[in-house]
Design a protein around this motif. Structure first.
Motif, short mmCIF file in Angstrom:
data_model
loop_
_atom_site.label_atom_id
_atom_site.label_comp_id
_atom_site.label_asym_id
_atom_site.label_seq_id
_atom_site.Cartn_x
_atom_site.Cartn_y
_atom_site.Cartn_z
N PHE A 54 -8.58 -0.13 -1.36
CA PHE A 54 -7.24 -0.56 -1.77
C PHE A 54 -7.22 -1.90 -2.53
O PHE A 54 -6.62 -2.00 -3.60
CB PHE A 54 -6.30 -0.61 -0.56
CG PHE A 54 -4.92 -1.14 -0.86
CD1 PHE A 54 -4.21 -0.71 -1.99
CD2 PHE A 54 -4.32 -2.06 -0.01
CE1 PHE A 54 -2.94 -1.21 -2.25
CE2 PHE A 54 -3.06 -2.56 -0.27
CZ PHE A 54 -2.36 -2.14 -1.40
N TYR A 59 -1.15 -4.25 3.41
CA TYR A 59 -1.68 -3.01 4.00
C TYR A 59 -0.62 -2.29 4.82
O TYR A 59 0.36 -2.88 5.27
CB TYR A 59 -2.87 -3.33 4.90
CG TYR A 59 -4.05 -3.93 4.18
CD1 TYR A 59 -5.07 -3.12 3.68
CD2 TYR A 59 -4.16 -5.31 4.01
CE1 TYR A 59 -6.16 -3.68 3.02
CE2 TYR A 59 -5.23 -5.87 3.35
CZ TYR A 59 -6.23 -5.06 2.85
OH TYR A 59 -7.30 -5.61 2.20
N GLN A 117 0.81 -1.21 0.00
CA GLN A 117 0.00 0.00 0.00
C GLN A 117 0.85 1.27 0.00
O GLN A 117 0.43 2.30 -0.52
CB GLN A 117 -0.93 -0.01 1.22
CG GLN A 117 -2.05 1.00 1.16
CD GLN A 117 -3.11 0.76 2.24
OE1 GLN A 117 -2.85 0.06 3.21
NE2 GLN A 117 -4.27 1.34 2.07
N LYS A 163 -8.61 4.70 0.85
CA LYS A 163 -7.91 3.60 1.53
C LYS A 163 -8.80 2.37 1.70
O LYS A 163 -8.30 1.24 1.78
CB LYS A 163 -7.42 4.05 2.90
CG LYS A 163 -8.55 4.41 3.86
CD LYS A 163 -8.03 4.98 5.16
CE LYS A 163 -9.17 5.30 6.12
NZ LYS A 163 -8.68 5.94 7.37
#
Length: 307
Positions: free
Chosen positions: A63, A78, A46, A60
């Motif tokens: 994602f 993440y 990420q 977010k």
């Protein structure tokens, strides 16, 4: 001091052995010829899109969807920093829903800003361990295999080994209760010294604890610019690896990384027997984030990766 000399002597010995054992390659041999076949899976870290997530350009909570639909990548890593503010079970549930809906594999969670796991103050060290519990719980809910942590400490070379090993051992025991591994990245300071971090791993000696070698993070001292040999460091960390981070900064016209010998790095990874995910972590400034990600993906595919 004697212990440190032993580590340094071992490090230089391994470096020399690696050079002697490495086959002489033709000057015309391509990187692709040096790492044959498809042998690892590609994930997307990420952090590769950190600018877009910080400024709100990208959501977010989407994602996994972004990774699949924009980059053709079906596995994600993440970063906890994006979810610290407003963290709740609802956030976790939504990420589970989105990733499941897209058929995207959740690989791990990179954890920062939760205290030093090797803090000399035992109370602060214990607090840092406990601070990671929510990310272990989130990792289990998402179906990740691990959380990535840091081995920050303070003191002498040997003192920091003992302190970091204590915090990591206790956190690994916590992770074991949830079926989640605790993996350490070379992330500055002594953690970027391959001899030091491999010594920490040996002292932790827990099946849930391992490393996440990052090809780019071998700066031991940011003020002086001191760097550890990235190839030696990767070789030292791979026996403990439960993840690998493919950091990139700049690309040449032929599609290869300008400053990192990816053929050599992936030779080390493959020779170690590792066959897990290798995560794209674009961190350059010469290209926009999407372009940097796609170029890194193409490079990994040329060297044996599958998305």
């Amino acid at each position: 001091m004697d212990s440190r000399r032993t580590f340094l002597k071992g490090a230089f010995g391994l470096a020399a052995g690696s050079l002697l054992a490495r086959p002489v390659l033709s000057a015309t041999a391509s990187l692709a010829e040096r790492v044959q076949g498809t042998w690892f899976d590609i994930s997307l870290a990420q952090w590769s899109l950190n600018k877009a997530f910080w400024n709100g350009e990208k959501d977010k909570m989407r994602f996994p969807q972004i990774a699949k639909n924009e980059f053709g990548i079906n596995a994600v890593e993440y970063v906890n920093q994006f979810y610290m503010e407003g963290f709740s079970q609802a956030v976790v549930d939504e990420l589970v829903r989105v990733s499941n809906g897209e058929g995207v594999r959740n690989v791990l969670i990179m954890c920062d800003r939760e205290g030093r796991l090797g803090d000399p103050d035992e109370a602060k060290r214990s607090e840092a361990i406990e601070n990671h519990r929510r990310w272990i719980e989130m990792a289990r809910a998402l179906g990740c295999h691990a959380i990535r942590v840091n081995a920050a400490s303070e003191g002498t070379f040997d003192e920091q080994i003992k302190l970091a090993a204590d915090g990591l051992r206790r956190l690994s025991e916590m992770g074991d209760l949830y079926g989640i591994s605790v993996i350490v990245e070379n992330h500055g300071g002594l953690s970027s010294n391959g001899a030091w971090l491999s010594a920490v791993m040996r002292q932790v000696d827990h099946p849930r604890c391992g490393t996440l070698p990052d090809f780019g993070n071998f700066v031991v001292d940011r003020e002086t610019g001191e760097q550890y040999d990235r190839y030696l460091g990767t070789e030292q960390l791979m026996p403990f690896a439960k993840g690998v981070s493919a950091k990139t900064y700049n690309f040449m016209p032929d599609g290869y990384e300008r400053d990192l010998d990816y053929g050599r790095l992936l030779e080390i990874v493959k020779t170690s027997g590792y066959r897990g995910y290798i995560g794209i972590e674009w961190e350059g400034s010469s290209l926009d984030e999407p372009t940097g990600i796609l170029k890194t993906k193409k490079l990994l595919e040329m060297l044996g990766g599958r998305a």
